[in-house]
Design a protein around this motif. Structure first.
Motif, PDB file in Angstrom:
ATOM      1  N   ALA A 216       0.902  -1.268  -0.011  1.00  0.00           N
ATOM      2  CA  ALA A 216       0.011  -0.106  -0.008  1.00  0.00           C
ATOM      3  C   ALA A 216       0.838   1.246  -0.075  1.00  0.00           C
ATOM      4  CB  ALA A 216      -0.866  -0.024   1.098  1.00  0.00           C
ATOM      5  N   GLU A 217       2.043   1.036   0.000  1.00  0.00           N
ATOM      6  CA  GLU A 217       3.078   2.589   0.188  1.00  0.00           C
ATOM      7  C   GLU A 217       3.974   2.391  -1.005  1.00  0.00           C
ATOM      8  OE1 GLU A 217       5.327   2.175   3.862  1.00  0.00           O
ATOM      9  OE2 GLU A 217       3.433   2.116   5.037  1.00  0.00           O
ATOM     10  N   THR A 218       4.439   3.587  -1.383  1.00  0.00           N
ATOM     11  CA  THR A 218       5.373   3.785  -2.729  1.00  0.00           C
ATOM     12  C   THR A 218       6.620   3.346  -2.153  1.00  0.00           C
ATOM     13  OG1 THR A 218       4.106   5.563  -3.451  1.00  0.00           O
ATOM     14  CG2 THR A 218       6.402   5.482  -4.077  1.00  0.00           C
ATOM     15  N   LEU A 219       7.342   2.449  -2.890  1.00  0.00           N
ATOM     16  CA  LEU A 219       8.562   1.837  -2.691  1.00  0.00           C
ATOM     17  C   LEU A 219       9.632   2.576  -3.592  1.00  0.00           C
ATOM     18  CD1 LEU A 219       7.828  -1.823  -2.643  1.00  0.00           C
ATOM     19  CD2 LEU A 219       8.057  -0.083  -0.608  1.00  0.00           C
ATOM     20  N   ARG A 220      10.856   2.882  -3.185  1.00  0.00           N
ATOM     21  CA  ARG A 220      11.945   3.687  -3.700  1.00  0.00           C
ATOM     22  C   ARG A 220      13.362   2.531  -3.931  1.00  0.00           C
ATOM     23  NH1 ARG A 220       9.019   7.170  -1.386  1.00  0.00           N
ATOM     24  NH2 ARG A 220       8.216   8.999  -2.751  1.00  0.00           N
ATOM     25  N   PHE A 221      13.714   2.410  -5.213  1.00  0.00           N
ATOM     26  CA  PHE A 221      15.204   1.592  -5.501  1.00  0.00           C
ATOM     27  C   PHE A 221      16.033   2.594  -6.210  1.00  0.00           C
ATOM     28  CE2 PHE A 221      11.398  -1.229  -5.071  1.00  0.00           C
ATOM     29  CZ  PHE A 221      12.053  -2.071  -4.166  1.00  0.00           C
ATOM     30  N   ASN A 222      17.286   2.161  -5.940  1.00  0.00           N
ATOM     31  CA  ASN A 222      18.427   3.080  -6.627  1.00  0.00           C
ATOM     32  C   ASN A 222      19.772   2.047  -6.619  1.00  0.00           C
ATOM     33  OD1 ASN A 222      19.906   4.850  -7.769  1.00  0.00           O
ATOM     34  ND2 ASN A 222      20.012   6.404  -6.261  1.00  0.00           N
ATOM     35  N   GLY A 223      19.561   1.324  -7.741  1.00  0.00           N
ATOM     36  CA  GLY A 223      20.907   0.390  -7.939  1.00  0.00           C
ATOM     37  C   GLY A 223      20.488  -1.048  -8.424  1.00  0.00           C
ATOM     38  N   TYR A 224      21.245  -1.739  -7.949  1.00  0.00           N
ATOM     39  CA  TYR A 224      20.984  -3.206  -8.563  1.00  0.00           C
ATOM     40  C   TYR A 224      20.640  -4.219  -7.497  1.00  0.00           C
ATOM     41  CZ  TYR A 224      24.324  -0.890 -11.846  1.00  0.00           C
ATOM     42  OH  TYR A 224      24.882  -0.181 -12.684  1.00  0.00           O
ATOM     43  N   PRO A 225      20.040  -5.090  -7.879  1.00  0.00           N
ATOM     44  CA  PRO A 225      19.743  -6.236  -6.911  1.00  0.00           C
ATOM     45  C   PRO A 225      20.889  -6.967  -6.521  1.00  0.00           C
ATOM     46  CG  PRO A 225      19.126  -7.121  -9.059  1.00  0.00           C
ATOM     47  CD  PRO A 225      19.609  -5.527  -9.210  1.00  0.00           C
ATOM     48  N   GLU A 226      21.170  -7.405  -5.141  1.00  0.00           N
ATOM     49  CA  GLU A 226      21.942  -8.149  -4.515  1.00  0.00           C
ATOM     50  C   GLU A 226      21.669  -9.737  -4.896  1.00  0.00           C
ATOM     51  OE1 GLU A 226      22.979  -7.221  -0.461  1.00  0.00           O
ATOM     52  OE2 GLU A 226      23.644  -5.060  -1.055  1.00  0.00           O
TER      53      GLU A 226
END
Length: 338
Positions: A216-226
């Motif tokens: 229900a919330e906005t998610l933020r990513f910056n980069g690469y999956p580990e």
């Protein structure tokens, strides 16, 4: 888990009367107390036998006729030495058996010899070494440690030029707590994470990792999956460099610059795994499993991209990028863990 392979002779084994990727659950996930996989049965009085699929809009009949098949002989063990997944019975259903629409069925058994509850994906092939029919994946969910569960596949109309066999081509298992999901109830992490079937051409392999914000919330990513690479026995694979970006693998895979990504509920992102299966000097490396963390500290998800890395010693991973083409089946967000 080493790959089991077992051939079972039959008479005119044929097309699987199941969805192309069927899912079953162990008794711990709602099955019966006898340890068998929970499933709609072909004949209510023959609980040990298979199931015909029911269309989503088709009402379930109150009862189906019972029937009695003829048991066909199985050959002795082929000596593979891995008994986690095996075929245990073969049956012929002919006229007068009481069950219409099915000619043959094969029972299989899954034993979890590991320390934690696991979800299995089993690839069956019908006909001579799979030449008769396309391989079919079957998923058995939530098999408890030390438990054995049972399932059935149902067959009909094998091509006349195909030898009458059914084989287990491959069996993979992941911890149920780390099993990938595409849809359904939202995990506690708030995201669905899974891998696609990938693409292969001229030795270049590309598999997509997908992430869907089901919370229900906005998610933020910056980069690469580990990533952590694992072999057939779920042991960590060493000696492989995991490179940020796919440019050193191939220059034709698009922009792999890491940029901030914001995902509103219902939106998705993707990242690419790229490698070549070139084999020169040395031992080739195979890593069926990859443990993925979408971001540092996130709950891990174990996918099975079947990395055949040859002797290259490297795997390229692209950054998370917003998937503008994603069209989810879910129209609204849900509460993680529901």
């Amino acid at each position: 888990m080493p790959t089991p392979r077992r051939a079972v002779p039959a008479v005119l084994l044929g097309a699987l009367l199941l969805a192309a990727c069927g899912t079953e659950k162990s008794d711990e996930a709602g099955g019966g107390g006898d340890g068998r996989v929970a499933r709609a049965t072909l004949c209510p009085s023959q609980q040990q036998y298979g199931a015909l699929p029911t269309a989503p809009d088709e009402p379930t009949p109150a009862a189906r006729p019972s029937g009695t098949p003829s048991k066909l002989p199985l050959p002795p063990s082929d000596g593979q030495g891995d008994d986690e997944v095996r075929v245990t019975g073969l049956y012929a259903w002919g006229p007068g058996s009481g069950c219409d629409g099915v000619d043959y069925s094969a029972d299989f058994e899954v034993t979890n010899s590991g320390p934690e509850t696991a979800t299995y994906t089993i690839t069956f092939a019908f006909g001579s070494s799979g030449r008769g029919m396309e391989p079919i994946d079957r998923t058995v969910e939530a098999v408890g440690a030390g438990r054995t569960v049972k399932g059935t596949v149902v067959m009909k109309d094998l091509p006349p030029d195909a030898a009458p066999t059914v084989e287990i081509l491959r069996a993979r298992s992941v911890p149920t707590a780390e099993a990938p999901t595409k849809s359904g109830p939202c995990p506690k992490s708030g995201v669905h994470v899974y891998a696609d079937e990938g693409d292969a051409a001229m030795g270049l392999r590309v598999v997509g990792l997908h992430l869907v914000n089901c919370g229900a919330e906005t998610l933020r990513f910056n980069g690469y999956p580990e990533l952590e690479l694992l072999d057939e026995d779920h042991r960590k694979v060493t000696g492989v460099r995991i490179l940020e970006g796919t440019g050193s693998i191939s220059t034709g895979l698009g922009d792999d610059t890491a940029r901030p990504v914001s995902l509103a509920p219902g939106e998705a992102a993707r990242a690419s795994l790229a490698w070549r299966n070139t084999t020169e000097f040395g031992d080739p490396v195979n890593a069926p499993y990859v443990r993925v963390q979408a971001a540092p500290g996130d709950a891990p998800v174990m996918v099975t991209p079947e990395l055949d890395l040859g002797t290259t010693g490297k795997l390229g991973v692209g950054p998370w990028q917003k998937d503008e083409d994603y069209r989810g089946s879910e129209t609204g967000a849900s509460t993680p863990g529901d």
